[in-house]
Scaffold this active site. Structure first.
Site, PDB file in Angstrom:
ATOM      1  N   LYS A 198       0.822  -1.217   0.000  1.00 41.36           N
ATOM      2  CA  LYS A 198       0.000   0.000   0.000  1.00 41.36           C
ATOM      3  C   LYS A 198       0.850   1.260   0.000  1.00 41.36           C
ATOM      4  O   LYS A 198       1.857   1.344   0.714  1.00 41.36           O
ATOM      5  CB  LYS A 198      -0.884   0.028   1.264  1.00 41.36           C
ATOM      6  CG  LYS A 198      -2.010  -0.996   1.294  1.00 41.36           C
ATOM      7  CD  LYS A 198      -2.876  -0.763   2.531  1.00 41.36           C
ATOM      8  CE  LYS A 198      -3.803  -1.926   2.835  1.00 41.36           C
ATOM      9  NZ  LYS A 198      -4.900  -2.057   1.861  1.00 41.36           N
ATOM     10  N   GLY A 225     -10.713  -2.918   8.943  1.00 40.39           N
ATOM     11  CA  GLY A 225     -10.330  -3.117  10.338  1.00 40.39           C
ATOM     12  C   GLY A 225     -11.494  -3.200  11.296  1.00 40.39           C
ATOM     13  O   GLY A 225     -11.295  -3.174  12.510  1.00 40.39           O
ATOM     14  N   ARG A 235     -23.115  -2.705  -3.687  1.00 37.37           N
ATOM     15  CA  ARG A 235     -24.455  -2.483  -4.251  1.00 37.37           C
ATOM     16  C   ARG A 235     -24.535  -1.138  -4.975  1.00 37.37           C
ATOM     17  O   ARG A 235     -25.170  -1.027  -6.017  1.00 37.37           O
ATOM     18  CB  ARG A 235     -25.505  -2.508  -3.130  1.00 37.37           C
ATOM     19  CG  ARG A 235     -25.871  -3.897  -2.668  1.00 37.37           C
ATOM     20  CD  ARG A 235     -27.167  -3.852  -1.861  1.00 37.37           C
ATOM     21  NE  ARG A 235     -27.528  -5.148  -1.323  1.00 37.37           N
ATOM     22  CZ  ARG A 235     -28.182  -6.091  -2.012  1.00 37.37           C
ATOM     23  NH1 ARG A 235     -28.533  -5.883  -3.268  1.00 37.37           N
ATOM     24  NH2 ARG A 235     -28.469  -7.241  -1.446  1.00 37.37           N
ATOM     25  N   GLY A 263     -13.842  -5.272   5.809  1.00 36.04           N
ATOM     26  CA  GLY A 263     -14.815  -5.823   6.753  1.00 36.04           C
ATOM     27  C   GLY A 263     -15.111  -7.300   6.593  1.00 36.04           C
ATOM     28  O   GLY A 263     -15.930  -7.841   7.333  1.00 36.04           O
ATOM     29  N   GLY A 274      -8.450  -8.306   5.122  1.00 37.53           N
ATOM     30  CA  GLY A 274      -7.416  -7.566   5.821  1.00 37.53           C
ATOM     31  C   GLY A 274      -7.161  -8.169   7.186  1.00 37.53           C
ATOM     32  O   GLY A 274      -6.471  -9.180   7.335  1.00 37.53           O
ATOM     33  N   SER A 275      -7.786  -7.566   8.198  1.00 34.32           N
ATOM     34  CA  SER A 275      -7.553  -8.015   9.572  1.00 34.32           C
ATOM     35  C   SER A 275      -8.248  -9.337   9.858  1.00 34.32           C
ATOM     36  O   SER A 275      -7.933 -10.011  10.836  1.00 34.32           O
ATOM     37  CB  SER A 275      -8.087  -6.953  10.532  1.00 34.32           C
ATOM     38  OG  SER A 275      -7.740  -5.666  10.063  1.00 34.32           O
TER      39      SER A 275
END
Lengths: 205, 329
Positions: free
Chosen positions: B116, B188, B200, B249, B270-271
């Site tokens: 990143k 996160g 959407r 998420g 991610g997390s």
């Protein structure tokens, strides 16, 4: 394998550029089926192993028990087309990494042997049997076909001589991505193999 | 607005430039070969993203985590110093990772490695390109370096992925040269609601443009803040010219399959993996869920016995100034 009507081609759809292969095949008038589980292999006239990440593809092949059925149908004569990662899946030998491939095509490949992504390239290729302009080969973190066994026929080379496409019986391999260009001649070539194979099967039964 | 020719091609099939014929005569009269070889074209960039489709890209902070991700079947890893949950907890300015971390991860795995840079920080992007990473994520998870402008991504050999919340934002990033887009979600948090909203919203935007009469496209381009040429291409092809992944998420196999059923081409986690109690098992389950996203029986099977998911955060409980998705323009 003795059906009539349009050819039915399976595309291994566990990860990678399978939707592009499906589109290329259907644009040529054949039918395509996404293959994620062993039962999806029944009644196919050919199977495509697409571009993607070869480690991911092999893990998903094993996680859903596709290894033996794939090896069996190809050994029994189902035509196969492997592109980019698909070539690694088909290869008998991988020189660069310890990988359990399907071990079908008598070639040695090295993964990512042209370099990392910044070295990815396009090049015009002469392809045996293709009329008209050269074929635009798109090589993305491509495997390098380093050596071919005696039964393997080379169909196309890069200008530096590296093998870009080859064929052993009815198994076709391209280290580039024909599914990323509008030119459908590689898929056409594969459908011709599948069509010949079906005609032979029909004649024999 | 003008669009960039390179980004203006349509559909999953990027338009082919006319074949260039190989022979040119050098000044001495010798027949020489024009190699006709081109590196880092828009097609090789967007093509790598296409090769990642149906796959899972995982955030990792150490070579060990990268190996766990690769063994679980990740199609790529995102090399970071901290996962978004820890960036959120730490506060302060989040920057590009130390090259040492990125290089160590590149040396460990054979799958593509992404990293990143901050929004607008083209020098961080130059450094990542020099390191040889396979993809740069110009990411709202890091603290933006520019409050008005993103990186002009056409100038780079390395491909870029960028976040988006709606169609206009996706098309602005593509006009700047992004070879891949993703939802922003709310990184996160372990909460999928924002990623769902963004996916959407992008899909609604695409459906709307497909159905518009041609005379409304210019006004739609104005209201979206998007290139008219990209909008015309979208109107004709019915799809974005680059792949669109879900991100922000994703914490469970069901989250990943939900995003795929909503039209994502693949998933970033991610997390969600390394903040869970059993990263290896969860990573493998999410990979399998993305492949079999339409098969509820397989989804039920792979969702078993994964241990605790990462702790989630209710979006409404996050102060407005701490929301990451609102970064970027």
């Amino acid at each position: 394998m003795t059906g009539r009507g349009p050819l039915l081609i399976g595309v291994l759809s566990v990860q990678g550029s399978f939707a592009e292969h499906v589109e290329s095949i259907t644009r040529l008038g054949a039918r395509a089926r996404e293959v994620r589980l062993p039962q999806h292999l029944e009644g196919l006239d050919g199977i495509v192993l697409p571009g993607g990440e070869s480690t991911t593809l092999l893990k998903l092949i094993d996680a859903f028990d596709l290894r033996k059925p794939l090896q069996d149908v190809i050994a029994e004569g189902m035509p196969a087309l492997g592109t980019c990662a698909g070539v690694i899946i088909l290869a008998q030998r991988v020189s660069s990494h310890n990988m359990q491939t399907l071990g079908i095509l008598d070639i040695t490949v090295a993964r990512n042997a042209f370099g990392r992504q910044s070295e990815s390239f396009e090049e015009d290729l002469a392809f045996e049997g293709f009329d008209g302009p050269q074929f635009r080969g798109v090589f993305i973190r491509a495997p390098k076909i380093e050596a071919c066994g005696n039964g393997v026929h080379v169909l196309s080379r890069l200008q530096d001589g590296t093998v870009a496409a080859c064929r052993q019986l009815d198994v076709l391999a391209t280290s580039f991505h024909p599914e990323f260009v509008e030119d459908l001649r590689v898929h056409q070539y594969f459908l011709a193999i599948a069509s010949d194979r079906r005609n032979i099967s029909n004649t024999c039964t | 607005m003008n669009s960039e020719g390179a980004a203006g091609s349509s559909g999953p099939f990027v338009a082919i430039s006319p074949p260039s014929f190989a022979h040119t005569f050098a000044s001495g009269g010798d027949l020489t070969y024009n190699t006709t070889m081109e590196k880092s074209t828009f097609r090789t960039k967007s093509g790598l993203a296409q090769s990642l489709k149906g796959g899972v890209i995982m955030d990792v902070v150490t070579p060990e985590q990268a190996r766990i991700a690769e063994d679980a079947g990740a199609c790529a890893v995102m090399a970071l110093e901290r996962v978004p949950a820890d960036i959120r907890a730490a506060g302060g300015v989040a920057r590009m990772a130390d090259p040492t971390v990125i290089t160590a991860i590149m040396e460990t795995v054979s799958i593509p490695v992404m990293a990143k840079c901050r929004i607008g920080h083209f020098v961080e992007a130059q450094i990542l390109e020099a390191l040889g990473v396979d993809f740069v994520d110009e990411s709202e998870v890091l603290t933006p370096a520019d409050e008005s402008f993103h990186v002009w991504k056409h100038d780079f050999r390395v491909p870029f992925v960028c976040g988006c919340r709606e169609l206009g934002e996706a098309l602005r990033r593509i006009a700047e040269g992004a070879a891949m887009v993703r939802t922003k979600g709310e990184a996160g948090t372990g909460n999928i609601v924002e990623a769902v909203r963004h996916m959407r919203t992008v899909q609604d935007g695409i459906r709307k443009v497909k159905g518009l009469p041609k005379e409304e496209l210019v006004t739609e381009a104005k209201s979206l803040g998007a290139s008219l040429q990209l909008l015309i291409d979208l109107h004709e092809s019915g799809s974005l010219p680059v792949v669109n992944f879900a991100a922000g998420g994703v914490a469970t196999p069901a989250d990943a399959a939900l995003m795929m059923q909503l039209g994502a081409d693949g998933v970033f986690v991610g997390s969600g993996i390394f903040k869970s109690s059993n990263p290896g098992a969860r990573a493998k389950a999410i990979v399998e869920a993305v492949t079999h996203y339409r098969d509820p029986e397989i989804l039920a099977r792979v969702s078993r016995n994964l241990g605790e998911a990462m702790p989630g955060i209710e979006i409404a409980a996050i102060p407005q100034q701490d929301l990451l998705a609102s970064r970027g323009w």
